[in-house]
Design an enzyme around this catalytic site. Structure first.
Site, short mmCIF file in Angstrom:
data_model
loop_
_atom_site.label_atom_id
_atom_site.label_comp_id
_atom_site.label_asym_id
_atom_site.label_seq_id
_atom_site.Cartn_x
_atom_site.Cartn_y
_atom_site.Cartn_z
N HIS A 16 0.86 -1.21 0.00
CA HIS A 16 0.00 0.00 0.00
C HIS A 16 0.89 1.25 0.00
CE1 HIS A 16 -3.90 2.05 1.43
NE2 HIS A 16 -3.03 3.00 1.14
N HIS A 18 1.46 5.37 -1.71
CA HIS A 18 1.11 6.54 -2.54
C HIS A 18 2.41 7.17 -3.02
CE1 HIS A 18 -3.09 6.50 -1.07
NE2 HIS A 18 -2.53 6.03 0.03
N LYS A 102 -9.02 -0.35 -6.34
CA LYS A 102 -9.13 0.28 -5.03
C LYS A 102 -10.49 0.94 -4.86
CE LYS A 102 -7.77 1.95 -1.05
NZ LYS A 102 -6.73 2.86 -0.63
N HIS A 139 -10.58 1.04 1.29
CA HIS A 139 -10.43 2.04 2.35
C HIS A 139 -11.68 1.92 3.21
CE1 HIS A 139 -8.96 5.95 4.06
NE2 HIS A 139 -10.18 5.85 4.57
N HIS A 177 -4.94 -0.69 5.68
CA HIS A 177 -4.58 0.05 6.91
C HIS A 177 -5.59 -0.18 8.05
CE1 HIS A 177 -7.19 2.75 4.69
NE2 HIS A 177 -6.22 3.23 3.96
N ASP A 250 1.17 2.51 3.68
CA ASP A 250 0.34 3.70 3.42
C ASP A 250 1.18 4.96 3.45
OD1 ASP A 250 -1.90 5.16 2.77
OD2 ASP A 250 -2.69 5.22 4.81
C1 NCD Z 1 -3.77 9.04 1.82
C2 NCD Z 1 -3.26 10.08 0.82
O1 NCD Z 1 -2.74 11.13 1.25
O2 NCD Z 1 -3.33 9.83 -0.38
N1 NCD Z 1 -3.86 9.66 3.11
C3 NCD Z 1 -3.86 9.03 4.30
O3 NCD Z 1 -4.04 9.69 5.32
N2 NCD Z 1 -3.66 7.74 4.41
C4 NCD Z 1 -5.07 8.48 1.36
C5 NCD Z 1 -5.49 7.24 2.13
O4 NCD Z 1 -4.89 6.18 1.98
O5 NCD Z 1 -6.43 7.33 2.90
ZN ZN Z 2 -3.47 4.95 1.44
#
Ligand code: NCD
Ligand code: ZN
Length: 347
Positions: A16, A18, A102, A139, A177, A250
């Site tokens: 996971h 970003h 997702k 999510h 998460h 995450d």
């Molecule tokens: C994530 C993001 O910033 O893209 N933020 C977070 O707090 N985890 C999005 C997500 O996974 O919820």
């Molecule tokens: Zn995330």
């Protein structure tokens, strides 16, 4: 038993991540690639990644952002919207672009404005995924403003996820998460088609830390950290060796100015310290022998992939990591997650 001074495990994967795009991608991707062989790349760009062709070109940009000497495989995901096209989902899977899709409930978190408003809207897409063996990554928070923010995961399990599992009896699902004891129990009770990822930060601190001596924007993420009993349940699940819990950081970078303000963004950038923090947690729980299962074996097994052959060695030595990293062009930086408690593991 004395605590070991080093640990060697198969190279881990991050299920996971970003990575963003543009200068942020160029600044951040290397940190994930240094630690992990593969990563599930979240599709919540602006606009979101909903088409096969967009995912394929995003994958190329990620590959170019990682130094050639680091072997790293981005595993792409499709962002589900109310209009998700079952044929597009299947095509992306067949062409080897998409590994999973997702589900963001609309407005649940950062860049989720295009998310799904009702499960009925995506039922045909989910049926196609079920047949194709394509996992749904969730999510897991309801978005009703009346539901207390600390209860949104538990309510989602009852109201949305349990009915979804019934409706799609063959669909593989990852509760991303996990932050609550209810989430842990749900994964444990659901059988082999349901997995859960757990982040380093939710293992490291509870909600008190968000307000220690003042408000701490760099500890704010969604789902928000819960109370200590929930953190304990997460630590138990992650360090138990149980097959259906696996590593998902995450890591979610935002520039410091967008977090240190009147309405700061949710997301924690932990990529440079992720394995060090996980190792610390496993050492504290006297479970270093289960770290490889959580970090390197359980995820590939769930996704039907082979584990990595390469090994990494971590040493018992104080964490060394920058306070922040610079984002090229524009005088901005991203603050790196550092737990309040000592981390005694390093590469
Ligand atoms: C994530 C993001 O910033 O893209 N933020 C977070 O707090 N985890 C999005 C997500 O996974 O919820
Ligand atoms: Zn995330």
């Amino acid at each position: 038993m004395p605590i070991p001074t080093s640990i060697t495990i198969r190279r881990p994967d991050d299920w996971h991540v970003h990575l963003r795009d543009g200068p942020m991608l160029n600044a951040c991707a290397v940190h994930t690639a240094r630690q992990f062989a593969r990563a599930i790349i979240m599709p919540n760009l602006v606009p979101p990644v909903t088409k096969v062709v967009e995912a394929a070109s995003y994958r190329e940009r990620i590959r170019r952002a990682v130094p050639a000497e680091l072997e790293f495989e981005p595993l792409m995901t499709c962002y589900l919207t109310d209009d998700a096209d079952p044929a597009e989902l299947l095509r992306g899977k067949q062409e080897g672009v998409w590994v999973a899709a997702k589900l963001y409930p609309a407005h649940a978190t950062t860049n989720s404005a295009h998310g799904v408003t009702s499960m009925d809207r995506i039922a045909r897409g989910l049926e196609a995924m079920e047949k194709a063996g394509m996992p749904l990554l969730v999510h897991g928070e309801v978005t009703d403003a009346e539901v207390d923010i600390f209860d949104r995961e538990a309510v989602f399990l009852d109201k949305v996820l349990a009915p979804l599992l019934k409706r799609h009896p063959g669909l593989k699902i990852v509760l991303e998460h996990v932050t609550t004891k209810e989430g842990v129990a749900f994964v444990e009770a659901s059988g082999p088609r349901v997995g859960g990822t757990i982040t380093p930060h939710h293992l490291s601190y509870n909600r008190n830390a968000l307000f220690k001596g003042g408000i701490r924007p760099h500890l704010y993420c969604l789902p928000i950290a819960k109370s200590e009993e929930h953190r304990r349940a997460l630590r138990r699940a992650a360090t138990s060796g149980a097959e259906r819990f696996f590593l998902g950081t995450d890591t979610a970078p935002h520039t410091a100015d967008t977090k240190e303000c009147a309405c700061g963004c949710a997301g924690i950038f932990n990529a440079p310290v992720a394995m060090q923090v996980y190792a610390q947690v496993f050492a504290e729980e006297d479970a270093l022998d289960c770290l490889e299962a959580f970090a390197s074996l359980n995820g590939p097994r769930f996704y039907g992939l082979a584990p990595n052959e390469e090994r990494i060695t971590m040493r018992a030595a104080p964490l060394q990591a920058p306070e922040r990293i610079d984002v090229p062009g524009g005088n901005k930086s991203v603050v790196v997650f550092h737990p309040d408690t000592p981390v005694g593991w390093s590469f």
